[in-house]
Design a protein around this motif. Structure first.
Motif, PDB file in Angstrom:
ATOM      1  N   ARG A 113       0.921  -1.145  -0.135  1.00 26.93           N
ATOM      2  CA  ARG A 113      -0.048  -0.146  -0.114  1.00 26.93           C
ATOM      3  C   ARG A 113       1.031   1.103   0.223  1.00 26.93           C
ATOM      4  O   ARG A 113       1.719   1.341   0.170  1.00 26.93           O
ATOM      5  N   GLY A 114       0.780   2.062  -0.318  1.00 26.52           N
ATOM      6  CA  GLY A 114       1.478   3.222  -0.902  1.00 26.52           C
ATOM      7  C   GLY A 114       2.171   3.368  -2.468  1.00 26.52           C
ATOM      8  O   GLY A 114       2.240   4.204  -3.282  1.00 26.52           O
ATOM      9  N   ALA A 115       2.773   2.303  -2.425  1.00 23.83           N
ATOM     10  CA  ALA A 115       3.168   1.689  -3.732  1.00 23.83           C
ATOM     11  C   ALA A 115       2.839   1.541  -4.799  1.00 23.83           C
ATOM     12  O   ALA A 115       2.584   2.530  -5.864  1.00 23.83           O
ATOM     13  N   TYR A 116       1.806   0.812  -4.525  1.00 27.33           N
ATOM     14  CA  TYR A 116       0.957   0.440  -5.237  1.00 27.33           C
ATOM     15  C   TYR A 116      -0.420   0.788  -5.232  1.00 27.33           C
ATOM     16  O   TYR A 116      -0.593   1.000  -4.367  1.00 27.33           O
ATOM     17  N   ALA A 117      -1.469   1.063  -6.540  1.00 27.77           N
ATOM     18  CA  ALA A 117      -1.879   1.601  -6.469  1.00 27.77           C
ATOM     19  C   ALA A 117      -3.196   1.229  -5.646  1.00 27.77           C
ATOM     20  O   ALA A 117      -3.047  -0.383  -5.785  1.00 27.77           O
ATOM     21  N   ASP A 118      -4.113   1.581  -4.798  1.00 28.68           N
ATOM     22  CA  ASP A 118      -5.328   1.171  -4.277  1.00 28.68           C
ATOM     23  C   ASP A 118      -6.436   0.431  -5.393  1.00 28.68           C
ATOM     24  O   ASP A 118      -6.651  -0.843  -5.196  1.00 28.68           O
ATOM     25  N   SER A 119      -6.415   1.250  -6.400  1.00 33.74           N
ATOM     26  CA  SER A 119      -7.310   0.204  -7.175  1.00 33.74           C
ATOM     27  C   SER A 119      -7.039  -0.825  -7.362  1.00 33.74           C
ATOM     28  O   SER A 119      -7.196  -1.545  -7.844  1.00 33.74           O
ATOM     29  N   PHE A 120      -5.405  -1.064  -8.460  1.00 40.50           N
ATOM     30  CA  PHE A 120      -5.569  -2.387  -8.323  1.00 40.50           C
ATOM     31  C   PHE A 120      -5.074  -3.062  -7.479  1.00 40.50           C
ATOM     32  O   PHE A 120      -5.233  -4.418  -7.695  1.00 40.50           O
ATOM     33  N   LEU A 121      -4.462  -3.334  -6.163  1.00 40.40           N
ATOM     34  CA  LEU A 121      -4.287  -4.248  -5.215  1.00 40.40           C
ATOM     35  C   LEU A 121      -5.969  -4.677  -4.575  1.00 40.40           C
ATOM     36  O   LEU A 121      -6.423  -5.386  -4.211  1.00 40.40           O
ATOM     37  N   ASP A 122      -7.224  -3.347  -4.766  1.00 40.08           N
ATOM     38  CA  ASP A 122      -8.217  -3.834  -4.102  1.00 40.08           C
ATOM     39  C   ASP A 122      -8.999  -4.608  -5.578  1.00 40.08           C
ATOM     40  O   ASP A 122      -9.602  -4.803  -4.978  1.00 40.08           O
ATOM     41  N   ASP A 166      -8.458  -6.047  -9.750  1.00 37.22           N
ATOM     42  CA  ASP A 166      -7.853  -6.956 -10.501  1.00 37.22           C
ATOM     43  C   ASP A 166      -5.678  -7.274 -10.189  1.00 37.22           C
ATOM     44  O   ASP A 166      -5.644  -8.387 -10.688  1.00 37.22           O
ATOM     45  N   VAL A 167      -5.546  -7.556  -8.414  1.00 32.45           N
ATOM     46  CA  VAL A 167      -3.917  -7.971  -8.212  1.00 32.45           C
ATOM     47  C   VAL A 167      -4.061  -9.932  -8.434  1.00 32.45           C
ATOM     48  O   VAL A 167      -3.446 -10.281  -8.792  1.00 32.45           O
ATOM     49  N   VAL A 168      -5.742 -10.272  -8.142  1.00 28.91           N
ATOM     50  CA  VAL A 168      -5.499 -11.834  -7.738  1.00 28.91           C
ATOM     51  C   VAL A 168      -5.225 -12.040  -9.279  1.00 28.91           C
ATOM     52  O   VAL A 168      -4.663 -13.630  -9.705  1.00 28.91           O
ATOM     53  N   ALA A 169      -5.659 -11.293 -10.308  1.00 32.08           N
ATOM     54  CA  ALA A 169      -5.906 -12.202 -11.799  1.00 32.08           C
ATOM     55  C   ALA A 169      -4.457 -11.899 -12.200  1.00 32.08           C
ATOM     56  O   ALA A 169      -3.760 -12.900 -12.754  1.00 32.08           O
ATOM     57  N   ASP A 170      -3.987 -10.612 -11.779  1.00 33.39           N
ATOM     58  CA  ASP A 170      -2.941 -10.596 -12.429  1.00 33.39           C
ATOM     59  C   ASP A 170      -1.953 -11.995 -11.618  1.00 33.39           C
ATOM     60  O   ASP A 170      -1.239 -12.389 -12.418  1.00 33.39           O
ATOM     61  N   ARG A 171      -1.419 -11.747 -10.609  1.00 35.84           N
ATOM     62  CA  ARG A 171      -0.577 -12.426  -9.923  1.00 35.84           C
ATOM     63  C   ARG A 171      -1.336 -14.473  -9.902  1.00 35.84           C
ATOM     64  O   ARG A 171       0.155 -15.374 -10.695  1.00 35.84           O
ATOM     65  N   ARG A 172      -2.368 -14.788 -10.427  1.00 35.73           N
ATOM     66  CA  ARG A 172      -2.883 -15.996 -11.465  1.00 35.73           C
ATOM     67  C   ARG A 172      -2.601 -16.441 -12.277  1.00 35.73           C
ATOM     68  O   ARG A 172      -1.211 -17.158 -12.661  1.00 35.73           O
ATOM     69  N   SER A 201       9.552  -0.950 -10.796  1.00 35.91           N
ATOM     70  CA  SER A 201       9.186  -1.389 -12.370  1.00 35.91           C
ATOM     71  C   SER A 201       7.400  -1.544 -12.209  1.00 35.91           C
ATOM     72  O   SER A 201       7.002  -2.387 -11.120  1.00 35.91           O
ATOM     73  N   ALA A 202       6.135  -1.059 -13.048  1.00 33.46           N
ATOM     74  CA  ALA A 202       5.167  -1.336 -12.686  1.00 33.46           C
ATOM     75  C   ALA A 202       4.482  -2.395 -12.729  1.00 33.46           C
ATOM     76  O   ALA A 202       4.352  -3.535 -13.690  1.00 33.46           O
ATOM     77  N   PRO A 203       3.685  -2.973 -11.885  1.00 30.93           N
ATOM     78  CA  PRO A 203       3.264  -4.942 -12.913  1.00 30.93           C
ATOM     79  C   PRO A 203       2.741  -5.126 -13.854  1.00 30.93           C
ATOM     80  O   PRO A 203       1.615  -3.549 -13.731  1.00 30.93           O
ATOM     81  N   GLY A 204       3.167  -6.089 -13.932  1.00 31.61           N
ATOM     82  CA  GLY A 204       2.420  -5.862 -15.594  1.00 31.61           C
ATOM     83  C   GLY A 204       2.829  -5.086 -16.976  1.00 31.61           C
ATOM     84  O   GLY A 204       2.358  -5.024 -17.897  1.00 31.61           O
ATOM     85  N   GLY A 205       3.496  -3.954 -16.018  1.00 29.79           N
ATOM     86  CA  GLY A 205       3.926  -2.981 -17.241  1.00 29.79           C
ATOM     87  C   GLY A 205       2.929  -2.198 -17.010  1.00 29.79           C
ATOM     88  O   GLY A 205       3.217  -0.768 -18.400  1.00 29.79           O
ATOM     89  N   VAL A 206       1.787  -2.342 -16.400  1.00 23.43           N
ATOM     90  CA  VAL A 206       0.897  -1.237 -15.842  1.00 23.43           C
ATOM     91  C   VAL A 206       1.379   0.081 -15.694  1.00 23.43           C
ATOM     92  O   VAL A 206       1.191  -0.270 -14.379  1.00 23.43           O
ATOM     93  N   PRO A 207       1.849   1.410 -15.969  1.00 18.52           N
ATOM     94  CA  PRO A 207       2.297   2.422 -15.286  1.00 18.52           C
ATOM     95  C   PRO A 207       1.088   2.810 -13.720  1.00 18.52           C
ATOM     96  O   PRO A 207       1.131   3.125 -13.091  1.00 18.52           O
ATOM     97  N   SER A 208      -0.442   2.889 -14.387  1.00 20.36           N
ATOM     98  CA  SER A 208      -1.334   3.061 -13.567  1.00 20.36           C
ATOM     99  C   SER A 208      -1.368   2.226 -12.557  1.00 20.36           C
ATOM    100  O   SER A 208      -2.369   3.012 -11.490  1.00 20.36           O
TER     101      SER A 208
END
Length: 185
Positions: free
Chosen positions: A30-39, A41-47, A153-160
């Protein structure tokens, strides 16, 4: 009786590993990664990441720790990832309720043993978020030395998926046979 075991992870572990990885990111990033990502599609991304990694491990190894049949933690090592720094401990995560029990140290030890057995060189390293001071203390207690600071580096190359421009620290062990507690923590 509860039993702890360590084993090589496989494709069947992808969903559980992804859930633990996502939970760990939600707690510590939290704070480094966007809340919108963590809350979101982070599970789908990690899967997606773990399904791919565990189906075709190549020059890597994932070790999972289980209590009975429940995932308690995992470590993922990419052998000889960097010419200078050696093998990359790409992920080390422990279930929240099992942290500070020695599980992380046991997993890092297994990663170091694998590097010693399978890598061309003896050194290993990892990246830790600059804000994750608890993990930094843990790695220092196990003999790691902070040697470099870099942009995340942005997870999945997605800067947002990032908040601003967070940084990470490279922690290195010149000799993977040596990670051992320096002092009680």
């Amino acid at each position: 009786m509860t039993s702890l075991r360590f084993r090589v992870g496989g494709a069947d572990d992808a969903a559980k590993v992804a859930l633990l990885h996502a939970d760990s990111w939600r707690r510590h990033y939290r704070g480094a990664y966007a809340d919108s990502f963590l809350d979101g599609d982070v599970v789908a991304d990690r899967r997606s990441v773990w399904s791919s990694r565990l189906a075709a491990p190549g020059d890597s190894l994932t070790v999972v720790a289980e209590y009975d049949t429940e995932l308690a933690g995992f470590v993922h090592v990419v052998f000889d990832a960097d010419e200078r720094w050696g093998s990359l401990v790409d992920n080390l995560h422990v279930v929240h309720g099992r942290q500070r029990t020695g599980m992380g140290a046991a997993l890092l030890t297994r990663a170091a043993e694998a590097v010693t057995e399978r890598a061309a060189g003896p050194s290993m390293y990892l990246w830790v978020l600059e804000q994750n001071t608890q993990a930094q203390r843990f790695y220092r207690a196990l003999g790691g030395t902070c040697v470099e600071k870099a942009a995340v580096s942005a997870p999945g190359g997605v800067p947002s998926r990032l908040n601003g421009s967070p940084h990470m620290l490279r922690v290195a062990w010149p000799d993977a046979s040596l990670p051992a507690p320096r002092a009680a923590h």
